[in-house]
Design a protein around this motif. Structure first.
Motif, mmCIF file in Angstrom:
data_model
loop_
_atom_site.group_PDB
_atom_site.id
_atom_site.type_symbol
_atom_site.label_atom_id
_atom_site.label_comp_id
_atom_site.label_asym_id
_atom_site.label_seq_id
_atom_site.Cartn_x
_atom_site.Cartn_y
_atom_site.Cartn_z
ATOM 1 N N ASP A 74 9.848 -2.868 -2.755
ATOM 2 C CA ASP A 74 9.547 -2.239 -4.041
ATOM 3 C C ASP A 74 8.831 -0.939 -3.753
ATOM 4 O O ASP A 74 7.672 -0.946 -3.323
ATOM 5 N N VAL A 75 9.541 0.160 -3.968
ATOM 6 C CA VAL A 75 8.913 1.442 -3.660
ATOM 7 C C VAL A 75 8.028 1.864 -4.825
ATOM 8 O O VAL A 75 8.372 1.622 -5.988
ATOM 9 N N PRO A 119 -6.021 3.024 7.658
ATOM 10 C CA PRO A 119 -6.321 4.026 6.638
ATOM 11 C C PRO A 119 -5.046 4.617 6.067
ATOM 12 O O PRO A 119 -4.035 4.708 6.728
ATOM 13 N N GLU A 120 -5.120 5.007 4.818
ATOM 14 C CA GLU A 120 -3.989 5.653 4.171
ATOM 15 C C GLU A 120 -4.400 7.038 3.736
ATOM 16 O O GLU A 120 -5.579 7.313 3.537
ATOM 17 N N ARG A 121 -3.395 7.863 3.595
ATOM 18 C CA ARG A 121 -3.632 9.210 3.106
ATOM 19 C C ARG A 121 -4.310 9.120 1.753
ATOM 20 O O ARG A 121 -3.799 8.487 0.827
ATOM 21 N N PRO A 122 -5.485 9.774 1.596
ATOM 22 C CA PRO A 122 -6.145 9.721 0.294
ATOM 23 C C PRO A 122 -5.271 10.380 -0.768
ATOM 24 O O PRO A 122 -4.610 11.386 -0.494
ATOM 25 N N GLY A 168 0.849 -1.206 0.000
ATOM 26 C CA GLY A 168 0.000 0.000 0.000
ATOM 27 C C GLY A 168 0.875 1.242 0.000
ATOM 28 O O GLY A 168 2.050 1.184 -0.339
ATOM 29 N N HIS A 169 0.277 2.356 0.384
ATOM 30 C CA HIS A 169 1.046 3.604 0.492
ATOM 31 C C HIS A 169 1.708 3.596 1.869
ATOM 32 O O HIS A 169 1.392 4.389 2.739
ATOM 33 N N ILE A 170 2.607 2.653 2.034
ATOM 34 C CA ILE A 170 3.116 2.351 3.370
ATOM 35 C C ILE A 170 4.131 3.370 3.870
ATOM 36 O O ILE A 170 4.413 3.423 5.049
ATOM 37 N N THR A 178 1.110 7.816 -6.859
ATOM 38 C CA THR A 178 -0.084 6.970 -6.973
ATOM 39 C C THR A 178 0.241 5.478 -6.915
ATOM 40 O O THR A 178 -0.664 4.655 -6.798
ATOM 41 N N ASP A 179 1.498 5.122 -7.018
ATOM 42 C CA ASP A 179 1.875 3.704 -6.978
ATOM 43 C C ASP A 179 1.991 3.218 -5.546
ATOM 44 O O ASP A 179 2.478 3.931 -4.672
#
Lengths: 415, 415, 415, 415
Positions: free
Chosen positions: D39-40, D165-168, D11-13, D45-46
């Protein structure tokens, strides 16, 4: 071997709480009293009178009790003239000098009571036997560091009379008498409307309004509303600090406060440079008035002060950046400037600053009406405790308070 | 037509939050990024490396983004030398001057990185090309009002590298890394024990402990415990104000604080005279050291400072009475004295004063360990926000904190 | 056409502030008064007497004024018997029922004053003409939801007399009389010592000590000290909630509070499971006493309560997890249990909980001594405002307060 | 003999702080890690991916570390199916049951991930193998006291996946992502305007707005503004207590709040009877809706709720007077009613109540947007800490907040 003295009180001594305070003080300090006479005012408009004989086990205790009674307006039966001693050198008061309250005070000189001018807490009283306009005696306060060698300083309380404030007959309006506390449980908008009415009335009567403002006024987005009040003539003097002025100027120069756009709330980041750049710009211009003249500063509270000839005092502090050239960095000099402002004021609005409000409050007599606004209840409590007899304390958000106040004031003006 | 730049980050950039801060800044400010390289540290002791290409719609946005990345330690690929401009006159910096963070910082000069001495927030960086001991270049901070005409001032951030603090490998002890907040829900005595351990360890290692103390230390009855810590050698410098010293001296001269007997709690009355009489006594003696020498002051924190040669700074404020002769009334002069104290400190205890703690905090690099104690959570939060990387914040009663701390410290000493 | 009534006041009506309150009420509400008689107590031990004729423009205003005077202990000249009306149905009081204060109160029945039992604020007064032990009339309070159809309920204040508390002659010890506010500027340890003295004295005199405790007592690491006080016999009843008990039990079962080791301060993490696991363990055992018996719980406040037969009430709340089987989830049932505790109490310690302290305070007469301790000044102010005549409020850290208190109490015990 | 496990994160870790939290947890708990793969995400958006091998000295430590990683969304490599155990009896969970977070969660059953319905903190997860609409497996949360004998309860975290939750991507509007703190230094009116925009947008999109309101809304004079918002359709449900409703009804019946006229601020006295009389009136009528129907209540928030079919929950508390017939006195029953409200809500406004806000917050998933408004910063901080991923916290005066909000909302509506 007990000792005793007799004192007298008169006035609205029951509903002002002075009688209660005196009885309580005697008991708390371990003395005893006998009411020798008590004439109660028959109607609410009549004054009462009480003669009280106080007994204590020793002189020290008696003196402590008399000190408390004195502060509540009791006077020795057959009061002597005030005792005066010359100051031995500059800034040095005689031992046992009398330290003032913030209540109206008189000294007995040559068997007559003379009012003490410029009453203010924790000062010495200096008497000039022929200092009045017609060579009359004159008494006034001096702070310790203003004492000059040879000043005749009052050194005992027997010849001094304090007049603690009493509950006004007739309505006291929104200003609660000696309420000494604030209730968080009051309707906010109705309270703000009352402050607005006071402000308008003071302005209409030609009174002087002093605004004491902290940086939170600007951060919270209330700067524009305060600027409006200045522009429309509701503010006669401003007492603030380097931080307030810097944030206000930053808003004019960069449109931000602490780096955040006040309208869009964008970029609320640390490490922004606008704050310190604002200071360096104004230093470069030579001062705030110069920056206004040069067109660098085009709006805001400081701008309106310059444009509308509203005098301001910016008092320095050890947490200041810069500082701006207008900031008075010496604390004693700044206090003197604040003292001038305080003496002129008929109504003081203290907006979201503890430091500057205390500094102003220290110079105010207890008779000046004050409004204390802060989001921290401890701040409001502390300011009200300092003893204005007529004060409104309000725990609210300065960022909504000032715009709402300005709306109410200007509405009222339009009517 | 978009613009772009490439920056590099290295270090423990994930667990220090720097990577997150950089990604977030780009997105918040409306830019875009491409990770050109990312070498993650395989173990917790390995550093990571990231090369990031940042794209923005225009130069202004790009500059804002780069500013944020810069503050988080990112450096331009192939960084240029620092740009230097002479100050046009005293106290006036060149336009666009670089304003410092409180993190360790280097400037690139003559293709080498030079550390900036005396790092402190919101300063200018001055470079002397041959100012070092062997004619080497030297860079250091200057506050705005110390700038002299001709000083070579850094004006762009491209040739400047900031090193934000990172989470220490190994235990960081009680000092949470960049916790930036305080929890009220922590066991009080265990936390105080940790502070005691730090204090003892700092003393044993010959470190310098700076205590910043407000008047509440005395009102709350903690004066004697602090005096013990001074006497036993755990305090190397004291930073306080006129109010703190006055209340401490009142306790020695009259046995009271604000007129109340600190032991028996008797006579907690307004209008007491001890406070102002204390000031007038010390003025009469000529100062605190003189009052100690004369035997007027025989105990307390100030007494122990005088007797044990612990240097103190008493910074003036506009709410001061008096002030005492030892009080530095000019804010700029007082800041300079505080700055000297702050630079020496290895551990700073901030005890129940917002004003003095902020003043000291303003002069500290982010690497100095600090302990902030106050009963008002907003004060503790504000102090921690100012950015020590290793800080303990504690919301507690100073009147029980200091005695408990002194007990723990002296117990530990006895072992 | 104005209306008027005459009332009488007697007692220490000046130093208790009752005279002031009456005069002020008449003026505030727009009435007028005439002092028909005033006999001032000559010495501090003598009572005073005042007969006051009150005039108002209309009946509504007069009634409002009389209501205020009534609350301050004024009684109509020649008071009538109390008016009684039967409740029309269960839980429904007659219109215009009399709502109690928390001061000692009497009703006039059959031309004699009868004390109202179990006085408590905001209740109805029920009179049983032959409800006393010998068929005498008996009056007592009932909360609204306990009213039964046919209860004879007092509906007018003319036949009711309130006795507001007066300043005790002789020392009132640490408990300030009606101070109605707290000063943050008091020496902490000296104040705690006074509370300890009260606790010891109450215990020695066979009085009942009720402790009201919030979860912060446990989080702050003070659980062990409170457990000691229970074990040593200084706590006669405990009033708390599900959260307090859960955190205390977690500490016994897992050695943690909210997942953090209370000694080492390790693992202060969110998302810990100990809290909810503790609840599930105790549910599994069937309750706290069962968990103690089973050896699952071996220390802590709840353990000591079980082992030393100290009764406890755990009142439920909508923020509870679980809840524990011992928790009373119905608010009305919980209030009744709290009411029983409150009626027995001679000294109430309110420790770091607003919700439970208000609930207990609601059931207390104004004559019960209380100590309110919280780190939030607003909480302490709110609790003191609820009107104990003898109360100590202290703004301090519960995590240092309880251990210091326990040390002082047990020291004193050892003497 | 060390032990180890391998976990995966995706995710957007980085910008969500999950990577940082995982690295930190391993180090804090004394473990060690090796990044086996990373893998960054190349662009913002990735998503990124990390495989981490964690080593610890023993099983206990490893389990603690894995628990932390689990909470941050890490999943074991090759995750097993969830472990299920039947509840041994009603209200009793199996030992070692899984206690939920408030983040979206899945359980692995029959080698597939099933979402857990009605996610809420501190619950058990119950799985019904054929409980879905088509006989599919179904998982959902149950609070402890709802557990029934035989329920299949999840007891280990290995087969459970949490999605913090992740930052939108794209703007997250005024709702800061996981900001976990509030700044007092934000422009008040601009912030209120953003809340107004959210409210309007939610209403326009057919979303459900839940208002949680405390009595201070009424005391502070904001009742009328809230009533307007209800009347105009911006409030879909109300969650409050007996006190809120009583004060609101008192205002309609007597024109006062706590006995004070909300407009004129007259008669702010203790001992008023309106409060308790209001309750007795509504009891007499049989409830709030009946009192509205009977014409006893003719305006206010409760009136508008009744008239506009806005459902409300009044949850009881041990500090209630009365209570009103509508108040749910059992805490468990009240929580269930609140839970139903919370599950429906798309936007929650928490207005000046800690108790009710915590109760509602306990039932909310981390994905529900919330706005927390209180004058006490500690309250706002505590509410934000409970973990909504998208939250606005505002320290302001509810008495000016609600009127300003209503003005902005209705202005916007008029456009």
């Amino acid at each position: 071997m007990s000792v005793e003295r007799t004192v007298e009180l008169e006035g609205h001594i029951i509903d002002s709480g002075r009688m209660q305070a005196c009885f309580t003080a005697v008991m708390d300090l371990g003395g005893s009293f006998e009411v020798e006479a008590f004439d109660v005012g028959k109607h609410e408009t009549d004054e009462s009178y009480c003669r009280l004989r106080v007994t204590a086990a020793d002189d020290v205790t008696l003196r402590e009790i008399l000190h408390e009674l004195h502060q509540n307006g009791a006077v020795l039966e057959d009061p002597p003239n005030v005792t005066l001693e010359p100051a031995p050198e500059d800034r040095v008061v005689p031992s046992g000098f009398y330290s003032t309250t913030n209540h109206p005070t008189e000294v007995r000189y040559d068997d007559a009571w003379i009012p003490v001018e410029h009453i203010e807490m924790d000062c010495a009283i200096v008497l000039e036997p022929e200092g009045g306009p017609d060579g009359d005696p004159r008494a006034y306060t001096k702070v310790l560091n203003a004492i000059e060698s040879g000043d005749l300083v009052a050194t005992d309380e027997s010849g001094i009379r304090v007049r603690p404030p009493e509950r006004p007959r007739g309505s006291d309006g929104p200003f609660g008498f000696m309420q000494g506390g604030i209730s968080a449980e009051r309707p906010s908008e109705s309270t703000i409307r009352q402050v607005a009415d006071e402000l308008v009335e003071t302005a209409e009567n030609g009174g002087t309004v002093l605004v004491v403002a902290g940086p939170a006024v600007i951060h919270s987005g209330a700067g524009e509303a305060l600027a409006r009040l200045v522009r429309e003539g509701y503010v006669d003097a401003l007492s603030a600090g380097n931080g307030f002025a810097t944030h206000d100027l930053e808003r004019s120069i960069y449109g931000t406060s602490l780096g955040m756009d006040v309208e869009t709330l964008e970029h609320p980041r640390k490490g922004h440079k606008h704050h310190i750049w604002t200071i360096s710009e104004v230093i470069r211009e030579g001062g705030i008035a110069e920056a206004v003249e040069a067109g660098t500063v085009t709006e805001g509270v400081m701008y309106e002060c310059v444009e509308n000839d509203v005098p301001y005092v910016l008092a320095g502090s050890i947490r200041d950046d810069g500082p701006l050239p207008d900031t008075i960095t010496d604390a004693v000099e700044a206090q003197n400037a604040i003292r001038e402002q305080a003496r002129e004021a008929d109504l003081v609005l203290m907006l979201a600053t503890l430091l500057h409000s205390v500094a102003v409050g220290n110079c105010l007599p207890s008779t000046t009406r004050t409004v204390c606004v802060d989001i921290n209840p401890a701040t409001v409590t502390q300011l009200l405790d300092r003893g204005s007899a007529q004060a409104i304390g309000m725990v609210t958000d300065i960022g909504t308070f000032v715009p709402t106040l300005a709306d109410f004031v200007l509405e009222s003006d339009a009517e």
